[in-house]
Design a protein around this motif. Sequence first.
Motif, PDB file in Angstrom:
ATOM      1  N   ALA A  49      -6.079  15.225 -55.601  1.00  0.00           N
ATOM      2  CA  ALA A  49      -7.474  14.771 -55.554  1.00  0.00           C
ATOM      3  C   ALA A  49      -8.317  15.709 -54.698  1.00  0.00           C
ATOM      4  O   ALA A  49      -9.462  16.032 -55.052  1.00  0.00           O
ATOM      5  N   ILE A  50      -7.759  16.165 -53.598  1.00  0.00           N
ATOM      6  CA  ILE A  50      -8.478  17.089 -52.714  1.00  0.00           C
ATOM      7  C   ILE A  50      -8.705  18.424 -53.417  1.00  0.00           C
ATOM      8  O   ILE A  50      -9.802  18.994 -53.362  1.00  0.00           O
ATOM      9  N   MET A  51      -7.689  18.933 -54.112  1.00  0.00           N
ATOM     10  CA  MET A  51      -7.850  20.199 -54.828  1.00  0.00           C
ATOM     11  C   MET A  51      -8.834  20.063 -55.993  1.00  0.00           C
ATOM     12  O   MET A  51      -9.612  20.982 -56.255  1.00  0.00           O
ATOM     13  N   ARG A  52      -8.810  18.949 -56.696  1.00  0.00           N
ATOM     14  CA  ARG A  52      -9.797  18.731 -57.766  1.00  0.00           C
ATOM     15  C   ARG A  52     -11.207  18.802 -57.189  1.00  0.00           C
ATOM     16  O   ARG A  52     -12.103  19.410 -57.778  1.00  0.00           O
ATOM     17  N   THR A  53     -11.390  18.153 -56.052  1.00  0.00           N
ATOM     18  CA  THR A  53     -12.703  18.140 -55.397  1.00  0.00           C
ATOM     19  C   THR A  53     -13.131  19.557 -55.033  1.00  0.00           C
ATOM     20  O   THR A  53     -14.247  19.980 -55.355  1.00  0.00           O
ATOM     21  N   ALA A  54     -12.264  20.296 -54.366  1.00  0.00           N
ATOM     22  CA  ALA A  54     -12.597  21.659 -53.936  1.00  0.00           C
ATOM     23  C   ALA A  54     -12.849  22.569 -55.133  1.00  0.00           C
ATOM     24  O   ALA A  54     -13.811  23.355 -55.136  1.00  0.00           O
ATOM     25  N   MET A  55     -12.016  22.477 -56.152  1.00  0.00           N
ATOM     26  CA  MET A  55     -12.202  23.333 -57.328  1.00  0.00           C
ATOM     27  C   MET A  55     -13.501  22.995 -58.047  1.00  0.00           C
ATOM     28  O   MET A  55     -14.196  23.898 -58.527  1.00  0.00           O
ATOM     29  N   TYR A  56     -13.835  21.723 -58.107  1.00  0.00           N
ATOM     30  CA  TYR A  56     -15.109  21.354 -58.719  1.00  0.00           C
ATOM     31  C   TYR A  56     -16.273  21.960 -57.918  1.00  0.00           C
ATOM     32  O   TYR A  56     -17.210  22.518 -58.489  1.00  0.00           O
ATOM     33  N   GLU A  57     -16.202  21.859 -56.595  1.00  0.00           N
ATOM     34  CA  GLU A  57     -17.247  22.451 -55.762  1.00  0.00           C
ATOM     35  C   GLU A  57     -17.353  23.959 -55.997  1.00  0.00           C
ATOM     36  O   GLU A  57     -18.449  24.503 -56.130  1.00  0.00           O
ATOM     37  N   ILE A  58     -16.212  24.632 -56.054  1.00  0.00           N
ATOM     38  CA  ILE A  58     -16.191  26.090 -56.245  1.00  0.00           C
ATOM     39  C   ILE A  58     -16.770  26.469 -57.610  1.00  0.00           C
ATOM     40  O   ILE A  58     -17.570  27.401 -57.717  1.00  0.00           O
ATOM     41  N   ASP A  91     -24.134  26.013 -54.338  1.00  0.00           N
ATOM     42  CA  ASP A  91     -24.695  25.950 -52.986  1.00  0.00           C
ATOM     43  C   ASP A  91     -23.615  25.791 -51.916  1.00  0.00           C
ATOM     44  O   ASP A  91     -23.892  25.933 -50.731  1.00  0.00           O
ATOM     45  N   ILE A  92     -22.382  25.530 -52.338  1.00  0.00           N
ATOM     46  CA  ILE A  92     -21.276  25.386 -51.384  1.00  0.00           C
ATOM     47  C   ILE A  92     -20.427  26.656 -51.446  1.00  0.00           C
ATOM     48  O   ILE A  92     -19.843  26.965 -52.488  1.00  0.00           O
ATOM     49  N   PRO A  93     -20.373  27.421 -50.354  1.00  0.00           N
ATOM     50  CA  PRO A  93     -19.563  28.648 -50.362  1.00  0.00           C
ATOM     51  C   PRO A  93     -18.084  28.335 -50.636  1.00  0.00           C
ATOM     52  O   PRO A  93     -17.567  27.307 -50.193  1.00  0.00           O
ATOM     53  N   ASN A  94     -17.438  29.231 -51.358  1.00  0.00           N
ATOM     54  CA  ASN A  94     -16.022  29.038 -51.690  1.00  0.00           C
ATOM     55  C   ASN A  94     -15.172  28.811 -50.447  1.00  0.00           C
ATOM     56  O   ASN A  94     -14.324  27.916 -50.416  1.00  0.00           O
ATOM     57  N   ALA A  95     -15.403  29.624 -49.420  1.00  0.00           N
ATOM     58  CA  ALA A  95     -14.608  29.496 -48.195  1.00  0.00           C
ATOM     59  C   ALA A  95     -14.825  28.131 -47.534  1.00  0.00           C
ATOM     60  O   ALA A  95     -13.881  27.547 -46.994  1.00  0.00           O
ATOM     61  N   ALA A  96     -16.043  27.610 -47.599  1.00  0.00           N
ATOM     62  CA  ALA A  96     -16.322  26.292 -47.010  1.00  0.00           C
ATOM     63  C   ALA A  96     -15.595  25.197 -47.783  1.00  0.00           C
ATOM     64  O   ALA A  96     -15.042  24.269 -47.181  1.00  0.00           O
TER      65      ALA A  96
END
Length: 191
Positions: A119-128, A133-138
């Motif tokens: 779930a955490i990786m899905r969230t981060a990948m969706y953001e990326i 507006d959300i930097p990849n590193a963030a």
Amino acid sequence: MHEDVYNRITILSPEWGQLTEETDMTRDNAREIAVHLIFSLGFGTQSADEILESELSRERFGELAQEMPIYAQYPNEKQETYIKNLVRGAFSHGPELDDYISRYAVGWSFERIPRMAAAIMRTAMYEILYMPDIPNAAAINAAVELTKRYEPQEVAAFVNGILGTFVRAEFQDTPAKPEKVAAGTETAPEE
């Protein structure tokens, strides 16, 4: 213990001449709540909108705040929109996100990955992929820190590795990690 997770602003109320406290939820807290909702999508047949309808309400937050302090503050309009976008996005792009996770989880089947980490990786990948507006590193850093709250350190390192490899492979303009360039295991990007 959790007081540091909220932005606290103390103001003087001119009507009453006394101090009042206004609290805005941080993006990290909003992200964590979105992860909880994305996690719950994996346990039933509810759609993202059904989950949001039942879970993203002041009444539900009041119930959950008893056990989880992160729910003590209801999100402002901006953070509520952010949560809704993450949950709807992770739901509608679920197969794509899971494919990326499977592709970069070398030596692991998707079924072996802890559900919270997924779930955490899905969230981060969706953001990326979909929230420029959300930097990849963030997004990666937030995912790793969130994983540390719910999973052992080894899983946090695993999440970091998958997300870092995903970004470097899918976004060719992402520079290699400095320690890998120094060690000669990856070449520095051309200037």
